[in-house]
Design a protein around this motif. Structure first.
Motif, mmCIF file in Angstrom:
data_model
loop_
_atom_site.group_PDB
_atom_site.id
_atom_site.type_symbol
_atom_site.label_atom_id
_atom_site.label_comp_id
_atom_site.label_asym_id
_atom_site.label_seq_id
_atom_site.Cartn_x
_atom_site.Cartn_y
_atom_site.Cartn_z
ATOM 1 N N PHE A 181 -43.011 -74.736 -54.086
ATOM 2 C CA PHE A 181 -43.943 -73.775 -54.670
ATOM 3 C C PHE A 181 -43.603 -72.380 -54.179
ATOM 4 O O PHE A 181 -43.133 -72.203 -53.051
ATOM 5 N N LEU A 182 -43.878 -71.405 -55.029
ATOM 6 C CA LEU A 182 -43.740 -69.994 -54.679
ATOM 7 C C LEU A 182 -45.126 -69.374 -54.698
ATOM 8 O O LEU A 182 -45.882 -69.566 -55.649
ATOM 9 N N GLU A 183 -45.459 -68.660 -53.624
ATOM 10 C CA GLU A 183 -46.691 -67.881 -53.572
ATOM 11 C C GLU A 183 -46.316 -66.426 -53.348
ATOM 12 O O GLU A 183 -45.432 -66.123 -52.552
ATOM 13 N N VAL A 184 -46.994 -65.541 -54.051
ATOM 14 C CA VAL A 184 -46.892 -64.108 -53.776
ATOM 15 C C VAL A 184 -48.310 -63.647 -53.488
ATOM 16 O O VAL A 184 -49.220 -63.912 -54.276
ATOM 17 N N GLU A 185 -48.490 -62.994 -52.338
ATOM 18 C CA GLU A 185 -49.818 -62.640 -51.855
ATOM 19 C C GLU A 185 -49.935 -61.145 -51.608
ATOM 20 O O GLU A 185 -49.009 -60.517 -51.099
ATOM 21 N N ALA A 186 -51.102 -60.630 -51.938
ATOM 22 C CA ALA A 186 -51.447 -59.251 -51.615
ATOM 23 C C ALA A 186 -52.742 -59.287 -50.819
ATOM 24 O O ALA A 186 -53.609 -60.130 -51.061
ATOM 25 N N VAL A 187 -52.859 -58.383 -49.863
ATOM 26 C CA VAL A 187 -54.096 -58.233 -49.113
ATOM 27 C C VAL A 187 -54.667 -56.873 -49.493
ATOM 28 O O VAL A 187 -53.951 -55.865 -49.470
ATOM 29 N N THR A 188 -55.945 -56.861 -49.886
ATOM 30 C CA THR A 188 -56.572 -55.615 -50.314
ATOM 31 C C THR A 188 -57.918 -55.452 -49.632
ATOM 32 O O THR A 188 -58.438 -56.386 -49.011
ATOM 33 N N ASP A 189 -58.479 -54.276 -49.813
ATOM 34 C CA ASP A 189 -59.816 -54.004 -49.294
ATOM 35 C C ASP A 189 -60.893 -54.418 -50.283
ATOM 36 O O ASP A 189 -62.072 -54.207 -50.043
ATOM 37 N N GLY A 190 -60.493 -55.001 -51.389
ATOM 38 C CA GLY A 190 -61.445 -55.501 -52.371
ATOM 39 C C GLY A 190 -62.003 -54.444 -53.304
ATOM 40 O O GLY A 190 -62.935 -54.724 -54.058
ATOM 41 N N GLU A 191 -61.443 -53.226 -53.292
ATOM 42 C CA GLU A 191 -61.948 -52.166 -54.166
ATOM 43 C C GLU A 191 -61.603 -52.411 -55.634
ATOM 44 O O GLU A 191 -62.353 -52.050 -56.516
ATOM 45 N N TYR A 219 -46.897 -70.771 -58.042
ATOM 46 C CA TYR A 219 -46.065 -71.390 -59.076
ATOM 47 C C TYR A 219 -45.362 -72.619 -58.526
ATOM 48 O O TYR A 219 -44.867 -72.594 -57.394
ATOM 49 N N ARG A 220 -45.278 -73.645 -59.343
ATOM 50 C CA ARG A 220 -44.393 -74.769 -59.032
ATOM 51 C C ARG A 220 -42.988 -74.289 -59.359
ATOM 52 O O ARG A 220 -42.732 -73.736 -60.428
ATOM 53 N N VAL A 221 -42.071 -74.479 -58.425
ATOM 54 C CA VAL A 221 -40.689 -74.034 -58.608
ATOM 55 C C VAL A 221 -39.903 -75.167 -59.264
ATOM 56 O O VAL A 221 -39.816 -76.268 -58.709
ATOM 57 N N LEU A 222 -39.348 -74.897 -60.421
ATOM 58 C CA LEU A 222 -38.616 -75.918 -61.165
ATOM 59 C C LEU A 222 -37.140 -75.950 -60.786
ATOM 60 O O LEU A 222 -36.481 -76.977 -60.958
ATOM 61 N N ASP A 223 -36.604 -74.834 -60.265
ATOM 62 C CA ASP A 223 -35.200 -74.748 -59.858
ATOM 63 C C ASP A 223 -35.120 -73.837 -58.629
ATOM 64 O O ASP A 223 -35.079 -72.610 -58.760
ATOM 65 N N VAL A 224 -35.121 -74.434 -57.447
ATOM 66 C CA VAL A 224 -35.123 -73.663 -56.194
ATOM 67 C C VAL A 224 -33.886 -72.779 -56.091
ATOM 68 O O VAL A 224 -33.986 -71.606 -55.701
ATOM 69 N N ASP A 225 -32.718 -73.291 -56.465
ATOM 70 C CA ASP A 225 -31.491 -72.494 -56.365
ATOM 71 C C ASP A 225 -31.563 -71.246 -57.249
ATOM 72 O O ASP A 225 -31.135 -70.167 -56.837
ATOM 73 N N ALA A 226 -32.102 -71.384 -58.456
ATOM 74 C CA ALA A 226 -32.235 -70.230 -59.350
ATOM 75 C C ALA A 226 -33.202 -69.210 -58.756
ATOM 76 O O ALA A 226 -32.966 -67.997 -58.833
#
Length: 181
Positions: free
Chosen positions: A132-142, A9-16
């Motif tokens: 930008f905000l990234e949220v990442e998950a690592v999986t075994d692809g199942e 995501y593009r962060v529009l308000d970093v403080d928020a």
């Protein structure tokens, strides 16, 4: 198979955003600088599909160099990933050229990281391009990777912060802004 799935995501308000993360008990690390050189197969051109194409990266951070490959499966942010530290970045660069890769873009960013259960969270200041905000998950692809992205997106929406979701990778963000300059 190890897959890295992310939403960005593009962060529009970093403080928020920082306030929302604090309300959720999420602490971010001190900032670190990442200097990434991206590589693509010589036969791949901007605008071509990324699905099934293996891309490479050399990342310099805190005196270390990491070599990473990413092969998009469902979309550019749902990839099979392999990563290892390299002792000689110059030799790795030359090896990539010998294997038919070409340097594409250089991505400079300052990153702060945190954890949300098993997920990684990254707040990035992409040099000259914004936050930008990234949220990442690592999986075994199942599980279908898009299904995991939907779960990540639902969590981010629950933060209640105005964000602009993007499916672009950082090298795409940098390439597009260079093309429009």
């Amino acid at each position: 198979m190890t897959a890295e799935i992310e939403v960005k995501y593009r962060v529009l308000d970093v403080d928020a955003l920082l306030a929302a993360l604090e309300r959720h008990g999420i602490a971010l690390s001190a900032p670190t600088v990442q200097d990434d050189q991206a590589y693509a197969p010589a036969t791949w051109q901007d605008g071509d599909s990324r699905i099934g194409v293996t891309f490479a990266r050399l990342r310099h951070q805190s005196g270390r160099c990491l070599f990473t490959t990413k092969t998009p499966v469902d979309n550019a942010l749902a990839c099979v990933e392999n990563e290892t530290e390299v002792a000689d970045p110059g030799q790795m660069h030359r090896a990539l050229l010998a294997m038919g890769y070409r340097p594409t873009v250089r991505v400079l960013k300052t990153r702060r990281t945190g954890k949300v259960g098993d997920w990684s969270l990254c707040l990035d200041d992409l040099s000259g391009k914004g936050a930008f905000l990234e949220v990442e998950a690592v999986t075994d692809g199942e599980h279908p990777l898009v299904q995991v992205q939907d779960q990540l997106d639902q969590w981010v929406l629950g933060l209640g912060v105005r964000l602009e979701r993007t499916g672009a990778t950082y090298d795409e963000v940098v390439s597009r802004s260079a093309a429009s300059a």
